[in-house]
Design a protein around this motif. Structure first.
Motif, PDB file in Angstrom:
ATOM      1  N   HIS A  93      -3.704  -3.380  16.241  1.00  0.00           N
ATOM      2  CA  HIS A  93      -4.294  -3.510  15.018  1.00  0.00           C
ATOM      3  C   HIS A  93      -5.639  -5.114  14.297  1.00  0.00           C
ATOM      4  O   HIS A  93      -6.560  -5.055  12.991  1.00  0.00           O
ATOM      5  N   SER A  94      -5.782  -5.794  14.964  1.00  0.00           N
ATOM      6  CA  SER A  94      -6.251  -6.964  14.251  1.00  0.00           C
ATOM      7  C   SER A  94      -7.421  -6.895  13.549  1.00  0.00           C
ATOM      8  O   SER A  94      -7.461  -7.958  13.117  1.00  0.00           O
TER       9      SER A  94
ATOM     10  N   ASP B  96      -8.050  -0.293  -0.004  1.00  0.00           N
ATOM     11  CA  ASP B  96      -8.224  -0.599  -1.067  1.00  0.00           C
ATOM     12  C   ASP B  96      -7.946   0.642  -2.270  1.00  0.00           C
ATOM     13  O   ASP B  96      -7.064   0.502  -2.879  1.00  0.00           O
ATOM     14  N   ALA B  97      -7.917   2.040  -1.967  1.00  0.00           N
ATOM     15  CA  ALA B  97      -7.631   2.587  -2.570  1.00  0.00           C
ATOM     16  C   ALA B  97      -6.309   3.286  -3.056  1.00  0.00           C
ATOM     17  O   ALA B  97      -5.421   4.287  -3.858  1.00  0.00           O
ATOM     18  N   CYS B  98      -5.364   2.779  -2.177  1.00  0.00           N
ATOM     19  CA  CYS B  98      -4.202   2.830  -2.089  1.00  0.00           C
ATOM     20  C   CYS B  98      -3.373   1.594  -2.507  1.00  0.00           C
ATOM     21  O   CYS B  98      -1.952   1.479  -2.596  1.00  0.00           O
ATOM     22  N   MET B  99      -3.932   0.233  -2.746  1.00  0.00           N
ATOM     23  CA  MET B  99      -3.116  -0.577  -2.988  1.00  0.00           C
ATOM     24  C   MET B  99      -2.283  -0.341  -4.440  1.00  0.00           C
ATOM     25  O   MET B  99      -3.071   0.122  -5.329  1.00  0.00           O
TER      26      MET B  99
ATOM     27  N   TYR C 276       0.798  -1.005  -0.149  1.00  0.00           N
ATOM     28  CA  TYR C 276       0.265  -0.076   0.699  1.00  0.00           C
ATOM     29  C   TYR C 276       1.021   1.399  -0.570  1.00  0.00           C
ATOM     30  O   TYR C 276       1.853   1.275   0.581  1.00  0.00           O
ATOM     31  N   ASN C 277       0.804   2.062  -0.346  1.00  0.00           N
ATOM     32  CA  ASN C 277       0.739   3.199  -0.590  1.00  0.00           C
ATOM     33  C   ASN C 277       0.280   4.630   0.253  1.00  0.00           C
ATOM     34  O   ASN C 277      -0.668   4.348   0.232  1.00  0.00           O
ATOM     35  N   ILE C 278       0.934   4.509   1.645  1.00  0.00           N
ATOM     36  CA  ILE C 278       0.199   5.235   2.954  1.00  0.00           C
ATOM     37  C   ILE C 278       0.382   6.065   2.935  1.00  0.00           C
ATOM     38  O   ILE C 278      -0.143   6.677   3.943  1.00  0.00           O
ATOM     39  N   THR C 279       1.215   7.147   1.711  1.00  0.00           N
ATOM     40  CA  THR C 279       1.288   8.910   2.064  1.00  0.00           C
ATOM     41  C   THR C 279       0.047   9.403   1.690  1.00  0.00           C
ATOM     42  O   THR C 279      -0.172   9.979   3.296  1.00  0.00           O
TER      43      THR C 279
ATOM     44  N   THR D  52      -7.961  -4.382   5.720  1.00  0.00           N
ATOM     45  CA  THR D  52      -6.720  -3.831   5.777  1.00  0.00           C
ATOM     46  C   THR D  52      -7.874  -3.367   4.314  1.00  0.00           C
ATOM     47  O   THR D  52      -7.208  -1.937   3.655  1.00  0.00           O
ATOM     48  N   ASP D  53      -8.321  -4.319   3.539  1.00  0.00           N
ATOM     49  CA  ASP D  53      -8.915  -3.948   2.339  1.00  0.00           C
ATOM     50  C   ASP D  53      -9.606  -3.606   2.117  1.00  0.00           C
ATOM     51  O   ASP D  53     -10.251  -3.186   0.860  1.00  0.00           O
ATOM     52  N   PHE D  54     -10.567  -2.595   3.286  1.00  0.00           N
ATOM     53  CA  PHE D  54     -11.656  -1.693   2.993  1.00  0.00           C
ATOM     54  C   PHE D  54     -11.019  -0.782   3.505  1.00  0.00           C
ATOM     55  O   PHE D  54     -10.900   0.276   2.770  1.00  0.00           O
ATOM     56  N   MET D  55     -10.068  -0.236   4.226  1.00  0.00           N
ATOM     57  CA  MET D  55      -9.565   0.434   4.532  1.00  0.00           C
ATOM     58  C   MET D  55      -8.438   1.238   3.398  1.00  0.00           C
ATOM     59  O   MET D  55      -8.840   2.030   3.876  1.00  0.00           O
TER      60      MET D  55
END
Length: 141
Positions: A115-116, A125-128, A83-86, A120-123
């Motif tokens: 954060h188990s 997804d737009a940054c993958m 993920y690009n978390i920027t 992440t796939d939802f949170m």
């Protein structure tokens, strides 16, 4: 009392996992800048704006990810996805500094410790930007 069901349910798996997850003792709340709430993040994700910063999904090694470890360019791998978390840095409830701990690294272990219950796939997804693969950097070819 209302007939509306609680979510997460009082004894549901989300609450049980969250309650069982050990939290750092020195954890402090971080005040997010105006316009950086979870709802603002949801709006930005669905806006159509490019949050990936790459034209297509690719395969990346840890060497590739290590190059993306700054506030202006932060990538991480979580459970095999890169993920690009920027764009998410200023939206992270724990603050930028906390999220930068996994920039340029495989953040799976730390993410799962803290954060188990987060999807992440939802949170993100737009940054993958792609998938983590073993091996040499793509620039080595």
């Amino acid at each position: 009392m209302s007939d509306v069901p609680e979510f997460p349910s009082r004894d549901g798996p989300q609450r049980l996992v969250a309650a069982a997850t050990k939290q750092p003792k020195n954890r402090q709340k971080v005040r997010l800048e105006p316009g950086h709430s979870p709802l603002d993040w949801a709006r930005l994700k669905s806006s159509g704006k490019d949050l990936r910063g790459v034209s297509q999904l690719s395969r990346y090694t840890l060497d590739d990810i290590k190059r993306h470890n700054t506030l202006a360019d932060a990538w991480t791998a979580i459970q095999g996805k890169v993920y690009n978390i920027t764009p998410y840095l200023k939206f992270h409830p724990g603050g930028v500094k906390d999220l930068m701990r996994i920039a340029g690294k495989d953040g799976t272990r730390l993410f799962m410790l803290t954060h188990s219950w987060v999807n992440t796939d939802f949170m993100l997804d737009a940054c993958m930007v792609g998938f983590l693969v073993p091996g040499r950097s793509s620039d080595d070819d």
